[in-house]
Scaffold this active site. Sequence first.
Site, PDB file in Angstrom:
ATOM      1  N   ARG A 522       0.833  -1.211   0.000  1.00 42.39           N
ATOM      2  CA  ARG A 522       0.000   0.000   0.000  1.00 42.39           C
ATOM      3  C   ARG A 522       0.865   1.258   0.000  1.00 42.39           C
ATOM      4  NH1 ARG A 522      -3.920   0.770   4.618  1.00 42.39           N
ATOM      5  NH2 ARG A 522      -2.095   0.167   5.821  1.00 42.39           N
ATOM      6  N   SER A 586       7.465  -4.902   7.349  1.00 42.16           N
ATOM      7  CA  SER A 586       7.094  -5.839   8.418  1.00 42.16           C
ATOM      8  C   SER A 586       7.894  -7.138   8.383  1.00 42.16           C
ATOM      9  CB  SER A 586       5.603  -6.141   8.331  1.00 42.16           C
ATOM     10  OG  SER A 586       4.906  -4.930   8.320  1.00 42.16           O
ATOM     11  N   ASP A 640       5.343  -3.023  11.431  1.00 37.29           N
ATOM     12  CA  ASP A 640       3.875  -2.864  11.574  1.00 37.29           C
ATOM     13  C   ASP A 640       3.430  -2.940  13.035  1.00 37.29           C
ATOM     14  OD1 ASP A 640       4.527  -5.548  11.717  1.00 37.29           O
ATOM     15  OD2 ASP A 640       2.779  -6.260  10.623  1.00 37.29           O
TER      16      ASP A 640
END
Length: 900
Positions: A522, A586, A640
């Site tokens: 994203r 992450s 994350d």
Amino acid sequence: QVDRYLYHMRLSDDVLLDVMARFQAEMVKGLGRDTNPTATVKMLPSFVRSLPDGSEKGDFLAVDLGGSQFRAHRVKVFDDGKQSSQLESKFYPTPKEVIHGNGAELFDYVADCLLDFMETKNLKHKKLPLGFTFSFPCKQTKLEEGVLLAWTKHFKVRGVQDTDVVSSLRKALQKHKASFDIDVDVLALVNDTVGTMMTCGYDDQHCEVGLIIGTGTNACYMEEMRHIDLVEGDEGRMCINTEWGAFGDDGALDDLRTEFDRELDLGSLNPGKQLFEKMISSLYLGELVRLILLKMTKEGLLFNGKVSTALLTKGKIEMKHVSAMEKYKEGLSNTKEILTELNLFPSEEDCIAVQHVCTIVSFRSANLCAAALAAILTRLRENKKLLRMRTTVGIDGGLYKTHPQYAKRLHKVVRRLVPNCDVRFLLSVSGSGKGAAMVTAVAYRLAAQRKQIDATLAPFLLSLETLREVKNKMRTELEYGLKRETQASATVKMLPTYVCGTPDGTEKGKFLALDLGGTNFRVLLVKIRSGRRRSVQMYNKIFAIPLEIMQGTGEELFDHIVQCIADFLEYMGIKGARLPLGFTFSFPCRQASIDKGTLVGWTKGFKATDCEGEDVVDMLREAIRRRNEFDLDIVAVVNDTVGTMMTCGYEDPNCEIGLIAGTGSNVCYMEDMKNIEIVEGNEGKMCINTEWGGFGDNGCIDNIRTRYDKVVDEGSLNPGKQRYEKMTSGMYLGEIVRQILIDLTKQGLLFRGHISESLRKRGIFETKFLSQIESDRLALLQVRRILQQLGLDSTCEDSIIVKEVCGAVSKRAAQLCGAGLAAIVEKKRENQGVEHLQTTVGVDGTLYKLHPHFSRVLRETVKELAPQCDVTFMLSEDGSGKGAALITAVAKRLHNVGQK
């Protein structure tokens, strides 16, 4: 003339559909906890939870009490793949003094007959399980217990009503045990109707309805547990013995009962009771015919008005006479013969009229029986949510077997009333005897299976003591990761993130955030406002990362990421602005500062080459340079988990712990700088990314790893690594479940022992299926549908086992996660030097959010293992996007403060 006379006995299809609807309403009443006490159709739970599946085997005894004779049986069931069985029986009379005597005499007589049978068959020294067919309405609370509600069928034994008939039989058998050396274990109490269904169910696995039409009448069928209020639990099915003979005892059939029905009822042993049975069963049809003939004769319509003594005598016309008179070819000559024997000298017209009366009476019986059966079939079909259903009805009873037209009439009417049910009628062979043995055999099989399933799932049940041990080991590993001399070899890496503060509400500006951590990537634009109109606005776009890029070269991966950023900047019209950027990455990174992150090792299926040991921020900067279209200020590389903590910290300043429980599993928390030996300085706090997924890689939790965990680990992309994550995260739980299902199938406990092609496929069992299967709102029927989508053709029993396996695996995952988290909150409490800690944990991840029980079990475990910590769990909203922007904003704020 006869038609006019018996007009009310001829029932149209509309009337039958109405009877069907009335019976359906009665069934619902009987199943409801509040309505059952006043229901006439008692819908008694039989505690028979499973039909035969063909794998039953063994030697069983059965005794059968309820008809004109008492019977003892020995049934041998062979597991030879042919579903064969062998039945040996002996019949004993039921003397009047026994069926009208007292309870002790009755059960002594049963025990004496059984003893005689065992001696005859040379079975005295064997310990055999026994099924007891007791064909009277009983209230059962378990399979081997039943309290008699009322005697029927001319039985009137004193002192038995409202007592448990199984314990009475056991007492009688106990008396014989010492003196005659017999050892019999009464395992199941069965109604003859249930026995009929079970016998036919052994030969045809579609059979889920049992029907008796003989001296008495009754039906049973397999009902969904969730509809049976009288029994705890909603999993699976249970056979319900409807006891439909009492239908209409509350007046529900009064408009259909004729003057003859009323007269017959008044003269019976139980006036006002079993009214439906009195309109259907062979015990009463002959008497009904006699009453009609008597009235017609008195009115001069038959036998020249001459009433013989026989016609005045109750019980003179029996069902066998009615059947003989209705025979297709010899019916008329039989009628003449029977009537002459009764001293009625009939003309040919009389014979035809009498034969017609018999036909109308027996036809009405078949019609009413068909209407009630159609109601049961409709309920079954609706329970299964099918438009069309195929099923089998197991049938027994003299009326059905011996009457020349009855079966054909019944079949025809049922098929007319329920055209969307394809019904096969299967005649039972010794339903009440063999059926009791079948129920016992199934109970035996289920007990053995239960033992095997419990043994398989036992290693997943973690005691409080074991969980405390896990918590203590995690605490030890956390300390190893923080200490300079042990950090290099520590399995829990305790990586410093260089995030040294949480939001204070003054953050503001426009920020970009990138989020890479799974199969999707994203890019976000985040606008943060401070002051009274404090808010966070986000715009984002999702891009897929193809497998060939995930597992290609590092250069290809970062070029793809920059391509996605370019698309987004173009889309948002901000290509010229040099915005501060937070990069959520992450994967385990070793950071030397907030904007430097060296990849320790790929997880979650990524395998891009030339990345491990490299600084991911440099790789991103180089890719931006290669493209040469825009420039960005990369302020922070973010995990994350840290993003999750920051997002929640923006809402609640008490939040200093972040937890991810989704595809992966990880925790971060704010640690005192003085405890972080691998970073210079002792002032303030820094967020530590524990990377706790590697806990246990040194073998410290091998005692709780099962063989299934080991198989999953060996088949993974990184064998021997991330062992704790492989027991707690969504990426692996479905695979653990699949391995257990394969094992249970090999043991013959699931899917009829057949391992389907789809079950052999790795990754078929996604974690979302666990969440769906374990949902409390989901009926087993829907569980079966999910399994069918996976190509697994399951029975109702299979679905229960699959649900249980999913529950065991996900509960263990939540408990292990809770034990790890308890170690963290306890550490924070000790850091602060307080007796009692109040703290908030920011949480994200599909497992925590979507699984029906995971979050509850996790919370309960933390509470149990860290009782001095009051932990609030706060769901994070977009930790990896919004969180990355907030970290960037906090870093900018702290940087500006530092510069000033």
